[in-house]
Design a protein around this motif. Structure first.
Motif, short mmCIF file in Angstrom:
data_model
loop_
_atom_site.label_atom_id
_atom_site.label_comp_id
_atom_site.label_asym_id
_atom_site.label_seq_id
_atom_site.Cartn_x
_atom_site.Cartn_y
_atom_site.Cartn_z
N TRP A 173 7.89 32.80 19.65
CA TRP A 173 6.93 34.18 19.87
C TRP A 173 7.19 35.08 18.66
O TRP A 173 8.15 35.30 17.92
CB TRP A 173 7.80 35.11 21.01
CG TRP A 173 7.51 34.17 22.40
CD1 TRP A 173 8.47 33.63 23.04
CD2 TRP A 173 6.36 34.11 22.99
NE1 TRP A 173 8.08 33.21 24.22
CE2 TRP A 173 6.63 33.31 24.18
CE3 TRP A 173 5.10 34.69 22.88
CZ2 TRP A 173 5.84 32.95 25.36
CZ3 TRP A 173 4.22 34.18 23.77
CH2 TRP A 173 4.68 33.56 25.09
N GLY B 43 1.24 36.79 19.27
CA GLY B 43 1.78 36.15 20.28
C GLY B 43 2.49 34.87 20.14
O GLY B 43 3.81 34.96 19.67
N TYR C 252 -1.34 37.11 28.11
CA TYR C 252 0.04 36.46 27.98
C TYR C 252 0.64 37.13 29.55
O TYR C 252 0.03 38.18 29.94
CB TYR C 252 0.87 37.07 26.90
CG TYR C 252 0.37 36.28 25.85
CD1 TYR C 252 0.75 35.01 25.50
CD2 TYR C 252 -0.34 36.77 24.76
CE1 TYR C 252 0.58 34.44 24.42
CE2 TYR C 252 -0.87 36.09 23.78
CZ TYR C 252 -0.45 34.89 23.17
OH TYR C 252 -0.73 34.17 22.18
#
Ligand code: MF3
Ligand code: CO
Ligand code: CO
Length: 259
Positions: free
Chosen positions: A104, A173, A7
């Motif tokens: 998220w 994530g 990420y």
């Protein structure tokens, strides 16, 4: 082939917000954890506050899970389903919150004590918290997953408690449970090397007795096979160039119950 997502710095901004909301829920619920309240009342309070924050529970409906939080009392290892069970003095419990905010995930859990716990229960809670933090402390690029497991296992077994094998931490994530599996036991210098951008949970479950667990007929509630007490803490973290960032730190500094 295990593929671990990386990420970006921008992604970390989203994860930071989701993690902060999840940690806020654990702060928010703290004063309600008192003798007489049911675990489903705690679940409802958490769900209302999650929505107030503009997030949703990741647990509700996940593989058919029926509630918004997991609340695991005493000998329950994880995935306790909120129910009409009333808290009583001396209970220890884990509340595990996972929220989704703007796509998220933020996943975190802590232990709570109802009024006063036994010295053994308090020691278990402190050892569990310290084992998670010791593992988080070593996280930086180049460290391997086996180093995380070894850090937890060697510390916990040195204190004569045991590490649950049947459940582990996980990549997260934009997906709740992703690669890699983050085992809370293991050998140094084994497993994948951490790289900047990796995002995962560390969530050791530690038992007073043996490490074995048993699944209840509801298909979710995991208990210790020997009915001994179990404790758990969980943070979601990201690997940075310099080390790591904890996304789920308590905004109120209520990381571990003090007695
Ligand atoms: N929050 C748990 C974890 O740490 C997962 C709960 S899944 C549920 O990974 F369906 F039981 F809610
Ligand atoms: Co988790
Ligand atoms: Co969790």
């Amino acid at each position: 082939m295990v593929s671990i997502k990386k990420y970006s710095k921008k992604d970390f901004e989203g994860l930071r917000k989701a993690g902060k909301i999840a940690a806020h829920i654990l702060d928010y619920i703290t004063p309600y954890v008192q003798a007489g309240i049911t675990t489903q009342e705690l679940d409802q309070l958490c769900d209302d506050e999650i929505k107030k924050c503009g997030a949703v529970s990741a647990c509700l409906g996940y593989n058919g899970y029926p509630k918004s939080t997991c609340i695991s009392l005493n000998h329950v290892v994880c995935h306790g389903i909120p129910s009409e069970r009333k808290l009583v003095k001396g209970d220890i419990l884990n509340i595990d919150i996972t929220v989704i905010y703007n796509g998220w995930y933020g996943d975190t859990s802590r232990m709570y004590i109802v009024e006063k716990a036994s010295p053994k229960a308090i020691e278990l809670i402190n050892v569990t918290y310290n084992s998670m933090m010791a593992a988080i402390d070593i996280v930086r690029p180049g460290v391997r997953l086996g180093d995380i497991g070894y850090t937890i296992q060697s510390y916990v077994e040195g204190k004569k408690f045991s590490v649950v094998r049947d459940y582990c931490g996980h990549g997260t994530g934009r997906i709740f449970h992703d690669e890699p599996a983050v085992l809370h036991f293991g050998r140094p210098n084994t497993g994948a090397e951490l790289e900047p951008g990796y995002v995962f949970t560390i969530e050791p479950m530690i038992n007073v007795g043996g490490y074995k667990t048993k699944l209840m007929p509801d298909g979710w509630t995991a208990i210790t096979a020997d009915h001994s007490l179990s404790a758990q803490f969980e943070h979601t973290i990201g690997v940075t160039e310099e080390g790591h960032e904890i996304f789920t730190l308590s905004p109120m500094g209520l990381s571990v119950p003090i007695q």
